[in-house]
Motif scaffolding. Structure first.
Motif, short mmCIF file in Angstrom:
data_model
loop_
_atom_site.label_atom_id
_atom_site.label_comp_id
_atom_site.label_asym_id
_atom_site.label_seq_id
_atom_site.Cartn_x
_atom_site.Cartn_y
_atom_site.Cartn_z
N ALA A 1 36.61 -37.47 34.48
CA ALA A 1 36.11 -36.36 35.27
C ALA A 1 34.61 -36.20 35.09
CB ALA A 1 36.82 -35.07 34.89
N GLU A 2 33.91 -35.95 36.19
CA GLU A 2 32.46 -35.77 36.12
C GLU A 2 32.13 -34.39 35.55
OE1 GLU A 2 28.54 -36.09 39.05
OE2 GLU A 2 30.55 -36.53 39.80
N LEU B 1 53.53 -24.78 35.36
CA LEU B 1 53.43 -26.20 35.65
C LEU B 1 54.25 -26.98 34.65
CD1 LEU B 1 49.64 -26.73 36.39
CD2 LEU B 1 51.48 -26.46 38.04
N LYS B 2 54.53 -28.23 34.98
CA LYS B 2 55.18 -29.13 34.03
C LYS B 2 54.21 -30.24 33.67
CE LYS B 2 60.01 -28.43 35.32
NZ LYS B 2 61.27 -29.09 35.70
N ASN B 3 54.11 -30.52 32.39
CA ASN B 3 53.25 -31.63 31.98
C ASN B 3 54.03 -32.93 32.12
OD1 ASN B 3 54.94 -31.90 29.81
ND2 ASN B 3 53.51 -31.07 28.31
N PRO B 4 53.40 -34.09 31.93
CA PRO B 4 54.06 -35.37 32.17
C PRO B 4 55.33 -35.59 31.36
CG PRO B 4 51.70 -35.67 32.06
CD PRO B 4 51.98 -34.26 31.65
N ASN B 5 55.48 -34.96 30.19
CA ASN B 5 56.70 -35.19 29.43
C ASN B 5 57.77 -34.14 29.74
OD1 ASN B 5 55.91 -32.91 28.08
ND2 ASN B 5 55.39 -33.93 26.17
N ARG C 1 44.13 -12.56 33.77
CA ARG C 1 43.91 -11.32 34.52
C ARG C 1 42.87 -11.50 35.61
NH1 ARG C 1 41.53 -6.76 30.99
NH2 ARG C 1 39.74 -8.13 31.19
N ASP C 2 41.75 -12.22 35.32
CA ASP C 2 40.66 -12.32 36.27
C ASP C 2 40.82 -13.47 37.25
OD1 ASP C 2 39.61 -10.16 35.05
OD2 ASP C 2 37.91 -11.16 34.13
N SER C 3 41.05 -14.68 36.75
CA SER C 3 41.21 -15.80 37.67
C SER C 3 41.84 -16.99 36.97
CB SER C 3 39.85 -16.22 38.27
OG SER C 3 38.98 -16.69 37.27
N VAL C 4 42.55 -17.79 37.78
CA VAL C 4 43.12 -19.06 37.35
C VAL C 4 42.59 -20.11 38.31
CG1 VAL C 4 45.23 -20.41 37.06
CG2 VAL C 4 45.21 -17.98 36.46
N LYS C 5 41.89 -21.11 37.78
CA LYS C 5 41.27 -22.13 38.63
C LYS C 5 41.69 -23.52 38.18
CE LYS C 5 37.22 -19.13 39.00
NZ LYS C 5 35.77 -19.02 38.72
N MET C 6 41.72 -24.44 39.13
CA MET C 6 42.05 -25.82 38.84
C MET C 6 40.83 -26.68 39.12
SD MET C 6 45.07 -28.20 40.46
CE MET C 6 46.36 -27.17 39.74
N GLY C 7 40.52 -27.61 38.22
CA GLY C 7 39.39 -28.49 38.38
C GLY C 7 39.59 -29.50 39.50
N LYS C 8 38.52 -30.21 39.86
CA LYS C 8 38.57 -31.18 40.94
C LYS C 8 39.55 -32.30 40.66
CE LYS C 8 34.84 -32.40 43.07
NZ LYS C 8 33.51 -32.94 43.36
N ASP C 9 39.77 -32.60 39.38
CA ASP C 9 40.70 -33.68 39.04
C ASP C 9 42.15 -33.25 39.06
OD1 ASP C 9 40.78 -32.08 36.85
OD2 ASP C 9 40.00 -33.56 35.44
N LYS C 10 42.41 -31.97 39.38
CA LYS C 10 43.76 -31.40 39.46
C LYS C 10 44.46 -31.33 38.11
CE LYS C 10 43.25 -31.53 43.94
NZ LYS C 10 42.03 -32.31 44.04
N LEU C 11 43.74 -31.56 37.02
CA LEU C 11 44.36 -31.54 35.69
C LEU C 11 43.81 -30.42 34.82
CD1 LEU C 11 44.51 -35.34 34.80
CD2 LEU C 11 46.42 -33.86 35.41
N VAL C 12 42.51 -30.17 34.90
CA VAL C 12 41.88 -29.18 34.03
C VAL C 12 42.07 -27.79 34.62
CG1 VAL C 12 39.75 -28.42 32.94
CG2 VAL C 12 40.20 -30.86 33.23
N MET C 13 42.56 -26.86 33.79
CA MET C 13 42.80 -25.49 34.21
C MET C 13 41.80 -24.56 33.52
SD MET C 13 45.34 -26.00 36.22
CE MET C 13 45.65 -24.28 36.60
N TYR C 14 41.30 -23.55 34.27
CA TYR C 14 40.34 -22.59 33.75
C TYR C 14 40.97 -21.19 33.89
CZ TYR C 14 37.14 -26.50 34.41
OH TYR C 14 36.53 -27.74 34.36
N LYS D 1 47.51 -32.54 31.29
CA LYS D 1 48.11 -33.81 30.93
C LYS D 1 48.11 -34.02 29.42
CE LYS D 1 47.88 -38.80 31.80
NZ LYS D 1 47.18 -39.87 32.55
N THR D 2 46.95 -33.79 28.79
CA THR D 2 46.83 -34.02 27.34
C THR D 2 47.25 -32.79 26.55
OG1 THR D 2 44.53 -33.26 27.28
CG2 THR D 2 44.92 -35.60 27.76
N LEU D 3 47.27 -31.60 27.20
CA LEU D 3 47.56 -30.33 26.54
C LEU D 3 46.57 -30.04 25.42
CD1 LEU D 3 51.44 -30.03 26.45
CD2 LEU D 3 49.81 -29.28 28.16
#
Length: 307
Positions: free
Chosen positions: A4-5, A219-223, A232-245, A269-271
């Motif tokens: 990821a960049e 969500l479910k991780n790969p295993n 409370r404020d926001s849930v965001k997903m990164g451009k790579d669809k893996l990183v959560m903020y 993915k890596t948790l």
């Protein structure tokens, strides 16, 4: 998977840049302070003078403090370094502005800021939206309206990700909630609500994150083990669809581990990830630990606490 960049900063309203980092050094001179911040692997040198703010407001800021920076007109001084003269605010809390630059702040923000709406016209020509993926779709053929959950689409040459979106074909409108839009130039803009007017080639965005109720997703991780999270404020997903903020009373639960923090960033993915001002509880042993900063690996059940 491609790596990821990493970006030195993201964007808010009217081109305001922002990032989150740690103060590495503060130096005082006559009528001036220089604050060095490391964010996302980049170094930012902020020049603060008494004409911008009362320097005494910064007396509670010190080395290793986690801060959010807002600024404009950055000057690149090296491969991974910037000089900032036109800073807008420096805050220890992502939900407040903290110390503000009185010469610039009101040009970009003001009273009742949560009700302000920005009108932004994309530089590129209008491109009809294309749905890339979604979790759920409900279509009303009579009204020619489509309702999406967890949608990703391309629009105006950029990419839109939203928790919910309504596409009105008759009116040529797209209404998105809890959305992140990455435009053609790579600028990232997020908002509680975004409205795209396809006939005009414009979009409106309320850039303040939601505070009324928590976002709860699973969500479910790969295993295939379940991981639960909310914020409370926001849930965001990164451009790579893996990183959560996760921002504002962020919570994450995996098996017997619970983490509650002001802010959590993790890779689904890596948790593995980080948490700011967290409380970690092991439900099995009934032991809780707290601190200012945590690096965790839920798969390996490891944790590293930092002051």
């Amino acid at each position: 998977m491609p790596k990821a960049e990493v970006y030195p900063f993201l964007y808010e309203r009217k081109g305001v840049r922002f990032n989150d980092g740690k103060i590495s050094d503060i130096r005082s001179f006559a009528g001036k302070k220089i604050i060095n911040v490391i964010a996302n692997g980049f170094t930012f040198k902020i020049n603060v003078d008494k004409n911008q703010t009362d320097l005494s407001y910064l007396r509670d800021y010190s080395k290793n403090d986690q801060v959010r920076l807002r600024f404009v007109h950055e000057v690149k001084t090296g491969a991974k370094s910037y000089a900032i003269n036109d800073w807008i605010s420096i805050s220890k809390n992502v939900r407040t502005y903290g110390v503000i630059n009185k010469k610039l702040f009101n040009k970009f923000y003001g009273e009742n800021d949560d009700q302000k709406i920005s009108l932004i016209k994309p530089a590129n020509t209008i491109v009809q939206p294309k749905v890339v993926s979604f979790k759920k779709l409900t279509y009303n053929g009579k009204r020619k309206q489509s309702y999406f959950e967890r949608i990703v689409m391309t629009i105006y040459g950029g990419e839109l990700e939203a928790e919910y979106a309504e596409m009105d074909q008759k009116e040529g409108l797209i209404r998105a909630k809890n959305a992140v839009f990455t435009d053609k130039a790579g600028n990232v803009i997020n908002g509680k609500e975004m409205i795209f007017e396809l006939k005009k080639g414009t979009y409106y965005t309320n850039l303040k994150p939601p505070v009324a109720k928590e976002s709860n997703l699973t969500l479910k991780n790969p295993n295939e083990s379940r991981i639960e999270f909310s914020a409370r404020d926001s849930v965001k997903m990164g451009k790579d669809k893996l990183v959560m903020y996760l921002y504002g009373k962020a919570k994450i639960r995996y098996e017997n581990i619970n983490i509650v923090a002001d802010e959590i960033v993790y890779n689904n993915k890596t948790l593995a990830g980080t948490a700011r001002n967290p409380i970690l509880t092991d439900e099995k042993s009934k032991i809780s630990t707290s601190g200012s900063f945590l690096k965790f690996d839920l798969k390996g059940k490891t944790e590293v606490w930092q002051k």
